[in-house]
Every structure is written in C-alpha cells, then in structure tokens.
Scaffold this active site. Structure first.
Site, PDB file in Angstrom:
ATOM      1  N   SER A 268       0.828  -1.203   0.000  1.00  0.00           N
ATOM      2  CA  SER A 268       0.000   0.000   0.000  1.00  0.00           C
ATOM      3  C   SER A 268       0.869   1.262   0.000  1.00  0.00           C
ATOM      4  O   SER A 268       1.766   1.391  -0.825  1.00  0.00           O
ATOM      5  CB  SER A 268      -0.947  -0.031   1.205  1.00  0.00           C
ATOM      6  OG  SER A 268      -1.909   0.990   1.132  1.00  0.00           O
ATOM      7  N   ASP A 590      -8.555  -3.291  -6.620  1.00  0.00           N
ATOM      8  CA  ASP A 590      -8.520  -4.160  -5.437  1.00  0.00           C
ATOM      9  C   ASP A 590      -9.384  -3.621  -4.306  1.00  0.00           C
ATOM     10  O   ASP A 590      -9.187  -3.947  -3.156  1.00  0.00           O
ATOM     11  CB  ASP A 590      -7.079  -4.353  -4.959  1.00  0.00           C
ATOM     12  CG  ASP A 590      -6.465  -3.078  -4.375  1.00  0.00           C
ATOM     13  OD1 ASP A 590      -7.136  -2.030  -4.358  1.00  0.00           O
ATOM     14  OD2 ASP A 590      -5.299  -3.125  -3.926  1.00  0.00           O
ATOM     15  N   HIS A 643      -7.559  -5.341  -1.010  1.00  0.00           N
ATOM     16  CA  HIS A 643      -6.336  -4.578  -0.752  1.00  0.00           C
ATOM     17  C   HIS A 643      -5.533  -5.110   0.437  1.00  0.00           C
ATOM     18  O   HIS A 643      -4.295  -5.182   0.366  1.00  0.00           O
ATOM     19  CB  HIS A 643      -6.700  -3.113  -0.515  1.00  0.00           C
ATOM     20  CG  HIS A 643      -5.521  -2.201  -0.434  1.00  0.00           C
ATOM     21  ND1 HIS A 643      -4.676  -1.981  -1.500  1.00  0.00           N
ATOM     22  CD2 HIS A 643      -5.026  -1.456   0.592  1.00  0.00           C
ATOM     23  CE1 HIS A 643      -3.724  -1.135  -1.150  1.00  0.00           C
ATOM     24  NE2 HIS A 643      -3.912  -0.805   0.119  1.00  0.00           N
TER      25      HIS A 643
END
Length: 688
Positions: A268, A590, A643
């Site tokens: 991320s 995602d 995610h």
C-alpha cells in the site's frame, strides 16, 4: 313513685322559608366541594400525565443509546466468544469441519515449497502501509494517564471508546509543523509485531511471515521497517531517523547473510515510502543517506510492491474533502444523526476530519499525473469499461476474444471517469460543453461560520463561509488537476504542509536540479529509478473488485461545525450504469487502488529503458483475480484480491517466497494479467 318525665321531641319549624334557606346552603356547599374535588382530581390526572410523558420522553431519548449500547455489546461479546473458541478449540477440529464441507485444504505455500526443496536465501524487508502499523504512547497529557507504551493505534483500540476525545487529541499531529504537538509523543511499535496483526484475529503480515518461516526464515532474516505512517516521508527521518535505520538494517542483513541482497516487500502506501527511500539513500547527506548511486544495486535484489498506489487514489480526495469513502457515505446517509450531529458530545466526522487532516501522508496519495494520467472532463483511459463483465485469464485467448466480442455488442459506457468530483448526476453525465462552470479560485469565502459551539471540532471549513461553499459547488466538475486547486481552496493550511513534502505533476526535464528536492521523490513521474540494472521491480495487486474512481457530491444543509459537502448516495446508475452505485463510480481494482494506479508504471512508465527508468530495471505485473471465500469457515479466503486480504492470498505468497528463495521474474512466468491495464496504458500519451 318516681316522677317520670317525657323527653320532648325536636320542635319542627313552622317557617318554610327558613327550611329552604338551609337546604339551599347545604346543596351549595356540596356543589362547591364536588367541584373542588373534581378540580383536584383533574390536577392529579394532569400531573400523572405530565409525569408519564416525561418518563416516556426519557425512555425514548435513552432507547437509541440503549439499543446502540446493547448492539455494540452483543457484537463485541459474540466476537470475543468466537475468538475464545478459535483459540481454545484444537486446530484439528475447525480444519476437520472445513475439510468435511469444502474438501481437503491445499497445503500452505510455505509447506508446498518446502516439499519442493526451497530454502531461505535472500533476507526480506517488510514495509507496511498507512494505518496498518501499530503506534504507542510515550508521552501524553493528563487524560492519557496510565497509557505509557500502550497502543493507541492497532490492537484492541480500547481507548477509542473509553476516552475518544483524548484519543483524537493524541493521534493528531501539529497542524502547522506536521510533527508532535507539545507534550505528546506517539511512536511506532518496533519488530515484526508492529504490523503482523492490525487487530486481534485480523492479520496483515502474519500469514506471509508464517509461510516464510516454513522454509527457514526467522527474525534475523526478516525485518519490519516500521515507521510513523502519519508523518510525511522526510519527517520520519527528521524526527525518528527511520530512513537511516532502514538503511543500516538492510546493510547489516546483507553483510550477515553471505552478501545475499534483500527482497523488499512494501504494501500500500509503503510502496511510495520505499520509492522515497530509494532516492533518499542515494543522495548525499544531510538531505539524503549518502549511500551513493550504486547503493540499491549492491543491496536490493527485488522490490515486490503489493497493492501499490503509485499514481495515487481518488479515495484520498474524498477522504480529505469530506472525510468519506464509499462505506462511510452509505453510513452517513443511513444514520446522519450519528455521524453529522453532536452525539454523546462528539461531532464524529468533524473530529475524524480534524485528526486525519493533520496526517501529512494522506496527501501522498492524492492522484498524480494530472489530466494526462487520469483524464479530463470528456476523456479517461478507462473509458468504455463495463463493470458488469467479468475478466478472463490472460492465457485463455479464446474466452478473452469472446469477452471482447460481447463487449462490442453492449452499449459503451459513457462514464466520465476524468471528473473525479461532480456536483450532481446531471453534471456527471453531461458533455462538458453543456456544463456552465463558475471559477471558484478567486471567490471570496464569505461570512465566517465558526462559532463557540465548534470547540475542538474545528476544521478549515469553519473559515469558508456560505460564499466559499457556494463557489465550490458552482464549479461543478473537478478533474485530477483542478482537484488540487479545490483542496488548496478548502484546506489551505493542510495543503501548505503537503506542498512542502509532495508533488503531483509530470517532470518535463528530470535533469532539472529542482527534482533533487525530497518533495518529488515519492512521485514516480518526477523521479528516476536507481541505477540498478540487475534489480527487479514487481507490481502485485488484486483485480476483479469494484474500486472507487469518481464521486457525485451534493451540498449539505448549513449547521454549526458542519462539513458542507457529502457524497450523494441517492445517485445510482441502476442496470444501465452498473459502474455507478451510491454516488460512487467504480472501475477494476482491489477495492482501494484502481488498476491504473497500481499497474501503469510497470506496464509502461518503467517498462524497458525510459527516462523514468534509465538503467532498464526489469518490471513485472502479477495480478491476482479476486475470488471471495466459499464459506465463513474459510475466513478471509486464500484467493482474495482485496487490498489487505490479498496478504493471505496463497498465489501471491508463493510468488514472494519463490523470489526470496532466489527465483527471477521470468521464472515466475513473467507478467500475469487479467485486467485491461496494457490497453489503458497505451491510451495515455506520456513522453517516455
């Protein structure tokens, strides 16, 4: 004889007038008494009614609180009970039940690859993303008494509901410096425990760590590069010397593991953080780490980016603009009294906005590349995307051709994804030539809305006034470039800090000395990759989940301490526009990062030798098609592309372990693509 006397009887009156007078007086008294009794009875009834009404109102006022408390209590009790069962029941029983329903479970990747003979080789470095790393208190105010070295972020989050205002105060940074407020020190938790679990039972890195341990990894060959994810990237070095610590730990791991280079695994926002690090480590001190231009070539084998928001995320815009995302917008529409108004003494969203706007890293994820990357009012690279069609595997050319023919037979989507913010569905649908826009940039902000009732819930919206709010709504549609002007208008203090640490453009000439400044280092369109031709860069991300790309907004009624804009959840595309639901336009991704942001740099921007990748570092895209868990017993699943849940995806973990054990990208099979990332990338006209 005794004398007997007769008693006289009562003498009857012989006057009829006197008798009538006595009777009349008696009746009058009785009537007055009866009326008095009736008045007293009526008064008693009135008092009883008032008491009953007061009790009823009190019960009604408390019923919402009681219901909420009971609901939260039930959820927590069930959660802790299930967690107790999970830890108390032998592992073989849940596994037996699961296998009885779904069939034999596949071996975890670590077990499978150990059977193939793979062993630990390259040390691994984990770089967590925003919010997934734990933070603990080292110094605080009086309200935080007893919390020394207790987690304020991560773990059970107990302090959120025990002392919420105190928690917000300590989780916020200084609104001017972006560093610690006076008298408060919150620091990142160190070690693998910093981000193995986000909360009890909710893994982040734990599954990957466990599988790496299967083939021989241990703490001396694994390093969690924990950092305070609230701070701007350069400020993590200024305050905590985090970048220097990462550099030293990588050098130590390489020197104590037979010279084997590290495999870095950012997730991320950690992807952007490590991009900043690779530029920082090369630059001379004091602004950089002084490692020299070949430091990365000498120490890094591969960077395996998971769910990387290389070019930012539209979600960051909605978060900064109205403290919302898709789920929050739905909750705000369903329960406005909870999030918008003063409940239990809290202005919930206002406090969330005040706190998160002090976190400078949120600005690192504002979309980068402007209209060239994200599209303008009438064009976007994802134009024509159909949310109702499920993508097929890249190796299945026949089914992919059928899929393409099916799409040609459908009415092409006219979603204007380039309009990241639109005020009204009619504005989102119309051609730009039909939209009358009033420029807001020079508008006078009008009457000040701030008042004493706002207290600690003050946000910069309190300084805008009605004139400023109307000016923002009057511009009607905002693209990636005008969104920056919008945020500078509604939150000038926040963006002043952000502009000192981040940039969102495209470099014309990377030889310009200005790009040596650290504000450009986390933007892949304004910096070069290191000179490390043997290094490999992977972009690993999930696909097949609707992901936020653009928003329809509306103005909210003016109240004290209010946030004047919110996502219009009533805007829905129905069956004709499957990409629009609840005021949010979605594309493939995602659930957090759109495919365009996660894949473009490895698909085109860095592919081969380009001005952004002068040494020709090999890049690979590995997509993981989302498959939700088949039942509750599978937990978050082993094939998820979401995610965070992707961190437990067996295919992703297997790819990472193979590279850590010595494999190259070509040995994994090169690119694996399910989305339209290559087609969308070709539509972007960027000088390479």
């Amino acid at each position: 004889m005794p004398l007997l006397r007769r008693r006289k009887g009562p003498t009857s009156s012989s006057d009829p007038t006197a008798d009538a007078s006595v009777v009349g007086a008696s009746k009058k008294e009785e009537k007055e008494k009866r009326e008095k009794d009736e008045e007293e009875e009526e008064e008693r009834k009135s008092r009883r009614r008032d008491d009953d009404e007061a009790k009823r109102r009190k019960r009604k006022r408390c019923s919402c609180v009681d219901t909420c408390c009971w609901f939260v209590g039930c959820i927590c009790s069930i959660w802790w009970f299930l967690l107790f069962l999970y830890n108390a029941v032998p592992a073989s029983i849940p596994q037996y039940v699961t296998e009885a329903i779904t069939g034999p479970l596949p071996d975890p990747p670590g077990v499978k690859l150990l059977k193939e003979g793979l062993k630990a080789k390259h040390p691994v470095v984990f770089v967590p993303g925003i919010v997934t790393g734990g933070l603990e208190l080292w110094e605080g105010h009086q309200c935080a008494e007893g919390l020394f070295r207790k987690r304020l972020w991560g773990g059970t989050f107990g302090e959120v509901y025990k002392r919420p205002l105190c928690w917000v105060e300590h989780m916020s940074l200084d609104n001017v410096t972006g560093l610690d407020p006076p008298g408060i020190r919150v620091r990142p938790v160190s070690g693998l425990v910093a981000a193995d679990y986000f909360a009890p039972g909710y893994f982040v890195w734990a599954v990957l760590i466990a599988n790496l341990a299967r083939i021989g990894y241990e703490e001396k060959t694994m390093y969690m590069a924990a950092y305070d994810w609230r701070l701007s990237f350069q400020n993590t070095e200024v305050r905590d010397q985090t970048l220097s610590r990462i550099k030293s730990n990588i050098e130590l791991m390489v020197s104590t593991n037979s010279g084997n280079k590290v495999v870095v695994i950012p997730h991320s926002m950690g992807v952007l953080y490590f991009l900043h690090f690779m530029k920082w480590v090369e630059e001379p001190a004091p602004i950089g780490g002084g490692g020299g231009s070949d430091w990365c070539a000498r120490h890094i084998k591969a960077v395996m980016n998971i769910g990387g928001p290389f070019l930012g995320v539209p979600k960051a815009v909605s978060g900064l603009f109205s403290a919302e995302a898709k789920d929050i917008a739905v909750a705000r529409a369903m329960a406005p009294s909870v999030l918008d108004k003063d409940v239990f003494g809290l202005q919930t969203l206002q406090h969330v906005m005040r706190m998160t706007r002090t976190w400078d890293t949120t600005m690192s994820m504002i979309p980068k590349g402007g209209d060239t990357i994200w599209g303008d009012l009438d064009w976007s690279p994802e134009g024509g995307h159909d949310c109702s069609i499920k993508k097929q595997k890249n190796n299945e050319s026949h089914t992919k051709a059928q899929n393409w023919k099916a799409r040609l037979n459908l009415t092409k989507s006219h979603v204007h994804y380039g309009r990241i913010v639109s005020f009204g569905k009619d504005v989102a649908d119309a051609h730009s030539s039909y939209i009358e826009r009033i420029d807001f940039r020079g508008a006078i902000k009008g009457k000040n809305l701030v008042n004493t009732t706002c207290q600690d819930a003050w946000t910069e919206y309190n300084d805008m006034g009605v004139g400023g709010v109307n000016a923002v709504a009057g511009y009607k549609a905002y693209t990636a470039e005008s969104v920056l002007d919008l945020l500078n208008y509604v939150a000038p203090k926040m963006m002043k800090r952000g502009d000192a640490h981040f940039s969102y453009g495209i470099a014309d000439d990377l030889d310009d000395p200005k790009y040596n400044h650290y504000k450009y280092w986390s933007n892949p369109l304004e910096t070069r990759l290191p000179n490390a031709p043997e290094m490999e860069i992977f972009s690993l991300y999930g696909v097949g989940i609707p992901t936020e790309r653009a928003y329809i907004y509306k103005s909210t009624p003016a109240t004290d301490c209010y946030i004047p804009f919110q996502i219009d959840t009533s805007a829905d595309g129905g069956s004709e526009e499957a990409c629009l639901k609840g005021g949010v336009y979605s594309v493939d991704g995602d659930e957090t990062v759109p495919v365009l942001s996660a894949g473009f740099m490895c698909a085109k921007g860095w592919r081969g030798k380009t001005r952004f990748n002068p040494s020709g570092i090999r890049t690979y895209i590995r997509e993981y098609d989302h498959a939700p868990p088949a039942n509750l017993l599978e937990g978050r699943g082993t094939q998820s592309g979401a995610h965070v849940d992707i961190m437990g995806n067996f295919a992703l973990i297997e790819d990472i372990i193979r590279v850590a054990a010595g494999a190259a990208g070509e040995e994994l099979g090169g690119d694996r693509v399910y989305s339209d990332i290559f087609k969308w990338s070709e539509r972007i006209k960027l000088k390479l």
